[in-house]
Design an enzyme around this catalytic site. Structure first.
Site, PDB file in Angstrom:
ATOM      1  N   ARG A 158      26.314  53.255  45.494  1.00 17.26           N
ATOM      2  CA  ARG A 158      24.888  53.524  45.758  1.00 17.26           C
ATOM      3  C   ARG A 158      24.256  52.188  46.088  1.00 17.26           C
ATOM      4  O   ARG A 158      24.279  51.259  45.271  1.00 17.26           O
ATOM      5  CB  ARG A 158      24.218  54.162  44.530  1.00 17.26           C
ATOM      6  CG  ARG A 158      22.703  54.168  44.636  1.00 17.26           C
ATOM      7  CD  ARG A 158      22.041  55.054  43.614  1.00 17.26           C
ATOM      8  NE  ARG A 158      22.232  56.444  43.952  1.00 17.26           N
ATOM      9  CZ  ARG A 158      21.533  57.446  43.421  1.00 17.26           C
ATOM     10  NH1 ARG A 158      20.611  57.208  42.507  1.00 17.26           N
ATOM     11  NH2 ARG A 158      21.744  58.694  43.778  1.00 17.26           N
ATOM     12  N   HIS A 203      21.934  60.622  52.015  1.00 17.13           N
ATOM     13  CA  HIS A 203      22.418  61.027  50.688  1.00 17.13           C
ATOM     14  C   HIS A 203      23.308  62.261  50.858  1.00 17.13           C
ATOM     15  O   HIS A 203      22.972  63.353  50.399  1.00 17.13           O
ATOM     16  CB  HIS A 203      21.218  61.329  49.791  1.00 17.13           C
ATOM     17  CG  HIS A 203      21.534  61.364  48.322  1.00 17.13           C
ATOM     18  ND1 HIS A 203      22.771  61.082  47.796  1.00 17.13           N
ATOM     19  CD2 HIS A 203      20.735  61.660  47.254  1.00 17.13           C
ATOM     20  CE1 HIS A 203      22.728  61.207  46.475  1.00 17.13           C
ATOM     21  NE2 HIS A 203      21.512  61.548  46.123  1.00 17.13           N
ATOM     22  N   GLN A 262      24.434  64.665  47.894  1.00 16.36           N
ATOM     23  CA  GLN A 262      23.377  65.546  47.400  1.00 16.36           C
ATOM     24  C   GLN A 262      23.330  66.846  48.203  1.00 16.36           C
ATOM     25  O   GLN A 262      23.175  67.937  47.640  1.00 16.36           O
ATOM     26  CB  GLN A 262      22.022  64.828  47.509  1.00 16.36           C
ATOM     27  CG  GLN A 262      20.842  65.691  47.086  1.00 16.36           C
ATOM     28  CD  GLN A 262      20.840  65.977  45.600  1.00 16.36           C
ATOM     29  OE1 GLN A 262      20.970  65.063  44.808  1.00 16.36           O
ATOM     30  NE2 GLN A 262      20.706  67.246  45.215  1.00 16.36           N
ATOM     31  N   ASP A 298      10.948  65.995  47.706  1.00 15.96           N
ATOM     32  CA  ASP A 298      11.566  64.829  47.068  1.00 15.96           C
ATOM     33  C   ASP A 298      10.440  63.837  46.781  1.00 15.96           C
ATOM     34  O   ASP A 298       9.315  63.990  47.280  1.00 15.96           O
ATOM     35  CB  ASP A 298      12.628  64.217  48.010  1.00 15.96           C
ATOM     36  CG  ASP A 298      13.417  63.076  47.350  1.00 15.96           C
ATOM     37  OD1 ASP A 298      13.382  62.962  46.104  1.00 15.96           O
ATOM     38  OD2 ASP A 298      14.056  62.298  48.094  1.00 15.96           O
ATOM     39  N   CYS A 314      16.078  67.204  44.690  1.00 19.16           N
ATOM     40  CA  CYS A 314      17.284  66.493  44.246  1.00 19.16           C
ATOM     41  C   CYS A 314      17.096  65.853  42.875  1.00 19.16           C
ATOM     42  O   CYS A 314      18.081  65.551  42.199  1.00 19.16           O
ATOM     43  CB  CYS A 314      17.676  65.436  45.273  1.00 19.16           C
ATOM     44  SG  CYS A 314      16.485  64.091  45.460  1.00 19.16           S
ATOM     45  N   ARG A 353      26.050  69.072  41.483  1.00 16.47           N
ATOM     46  CA  ARG A 353      26.522  67.747  41.909  1.00 16.47           C
ATOM     47  C   ARG A 353      27.968  67.543  41.442  1.00 16.47           C
ATOM     48  O   ARG A 353      28.787  66.974  42.167  1.00 16.47           O
ATOM     49  CB  ARG A 353      25.611  66.640  41.354  1.00 16.47           C
ATOM     50  CG  ARG A 353      24.201  66.591  41.947  1.00 16.47           C
ATOM     51  CD  ARG A 353      24.205  66.245  43.423  1.00 16.47           C
ATOM     52  NE  ARG A 353      24.819  64.956  43.690  1.00 16.47           N
ATOM     53  CZ  ARG A 353      24.221  63.771  43.587  1.00 16.47           C
ATOM     54  NH1 ARG A 353      22.946  63.718  43.262  1.00 16.47           N
ATOM     55  NH2 ARG A 353      24.862  62.646  43.850  1.00 16.47           N
TER      56      ARG A 353
HETATM   57  N1   CP Z   1      19.660  63.274  42.952  1.00 15.06           N
HETATM   58  C1   CP Z   1      20.202  62.098  42.574  1.00 15.06           C
HETATM   59  O1   CP Z   1      20.927  61.451  43.333  1.00 15.06           O
HETATM   60  O2   CP Z   1      19.901  61.717  41.303  1.00 15.06           O
HETATM   61  P1   CP Z   1      20.205  60.297  40.648  1.00 15.06           P
HETATM   62  O3   CP Z   1      19.302  59.295  41.327  1.00 15.06           O
HETATM   63  O4   CP Z   1      19.871  60.489  39.201  1.00 15.06           O
HETATM   64  O5   CP Z   1      21.652  59.956  40.868  1.00 15.06           O
HETATM   65  N1  NVA Z   2      14.805  59.698  48.104  1.00 18.50           N
HETATM   66  C1  NVA Z   2      15.129  59.334  46.744  1.00 18.50           C
HETATM   67  C2  NVA Z   2      16.302  60.131  46.272  1.00 18.50           C
HETATM   68  C3  NVA Z   2      16.705  59.863  44.840  1.00 18.50           C
HETATM   69  C4  NVA Z   2      17.918  60.637  44.417  1.00 18.50           C
HETATM   70  C5  NVA Z   2      15.406  57.852  46.655  1.00 18.50           C
HETATM   71  O1  NVA Z   2      16.049  57.312  47.568  1.00 18.50           O
HETATM   72  O2  NVA Z   2      14.961  57.224  45.696  1.00 18.50           O
END
Ligand code: CP
Ligand code: NVA
Length: 308
Positions: free
Chosen positions: A108, A135, A138, A226, A265, A293
């Site tokens: 990530r 993502h 997701q 989101d 998400c 997930r």
């Molecule tokens: N939806 C998602 O990716 O959650 P986290 O940021 O908790 O991993």
């Molecule tokens: N769009 C959000 C998703 C988190 C899972 C971010 O990037 O923070």
């Protein structure tokens, strides 16, 4: 076989459909088992998944950890700040070292170019656990959730309300691969990434941008929201003001089909992008979506090793 999963297109529509079937079957097979029980066929036994986090995570961290264990493997979870990566060791060198010590890498990070660099230098599968661009993991879980709840993917009308971000890009990408239609309700100045839209449209998906939330939601099968402030973005009052008309509330849900469902998400900000009556209401699938997930990530891992 070793495959990178940086975006959904790396798999393509047929493999994505196969991943979803695999996830459904494996989930069904273990529905009465404790979460820590290993699937009897142990398809990734003896495999080690290295996970690197340059941003916070709850669902991605836990789901990949549980996923690899259920598949018979083990995991190593690292925050980049405690790695030499955080002190300036290059991504390329990190990729080469982790490829000698581990069987796959999930990361990530922020700039998508970093995961491309990692993948270019890794000799094991690299999986995108979220970048500023996309993502994909997701969205595998989101599609699984929709199928589980009786939604047939081709022609499904998905309304996205709010910021145009990484999650939206992967939804648009999925639309092209699975022939979904996406109605994007987003204010001026926060327009979606045209590259994903052009690709999805070229693949036959209808992607439409609305400046009015009610119009975007009209007749939708699925409403998705989101956060308005993704990780790495500074809080800005002017953005909150611009996004407020795109908040998902009861009036917005009433514009959608009567059997429409709500996805997010997570993490959620109640009172901002969604009201509690929606996310905690009967049309919300967010807890199934979060659980999925695990099941989705198992199929992504199996695909990355050529098992799907
Ligand atoms: N939806 C998602 O990716 O959650 P986290 O940021 O908790 O991993
Ligand atoms: N769009 C959000 C998703 C988190 C899972 C971010 O990037 O923070």
């Amino acid at each position: 076989m070793s495959r990178h999963f940086l975006n959904l297109a790396d798999a393509g529509g047929d493999a994505l459909a196969a991943m979803l079937n695999d996830a459904l079957e494996r989930k069904e097979a273990r529905k009465t088992w404790p979460k820590g029980k290993v699937d009897p066929d142990t398809p990734l036994s003896d495999h080690v998944l290295a996970m690197i986090f340059e941003k916070s995570s709850t669902r991605t961290r836990v789901s990949f950890d549980i996923a690899i264990r259920q598949l018979g493997g083990t995991s190593l979870v690292m925050d980049s700040g405690s790695m030499q990566l955080g002190r300036g060791e290059s991504i390329a060198d990190t990729a080469k070292v982790l490829s000698r010590m581990c069987d796959a890498i999930m990361i990530r990070t922020d700039d998508h170019a970093k995961i491309e660099d990692l993948a270019a230098n890794a000799s094991v599968p690299v999986i995108n656990g979220l970048t500023d661009l996309s993502h994909p993991c997701q969205i595998v879980a989101d599609l699984l959730t929709l199928i589980e709840h009786g939604k047939s993917l081709p022609g499904l009308e998905i309304a996205w309300l709010g910021d145009s971000n990484n999650v939206l890009n992967s939804i648009v990408e999925a639309a092209g691969l699975m022939k979904l239609n996406v109605r994007i309700g987003s204010p001026e100045g926060y327009d979606p990434d045209q590259r994903f839209i052009s690709q999805a449209q070229a693949e036959g998906a209808n992607i439409t941008l609305y400046r009015n939330a009610m119009e975007a939601a009209a007749g939708a099968d699925v409403i998705v929201a989101d956060t308005w402030m993704s990780m790495g973005q500074a809080h800005a009052d002017e953005k909150i003001d611009a996004m407020m008309p795109f908040q998902v509330n009861d009036v917005i849900m009433e514009q959608a089909k009567p059997d429409a469902v709500f996805l997010h998400c997570l993490p959620a900000h109640r009172g901002e992008e969604v009201m509690p009556s929606v996310i905690d209401g009967p049309q919300s699938l967010v807890w199934d979506e979060a659980e999925n997930r695990i099941h989705a990530q198992k199929s992504v891992l199996r695909w990355a090793f050529g098992q799907i």
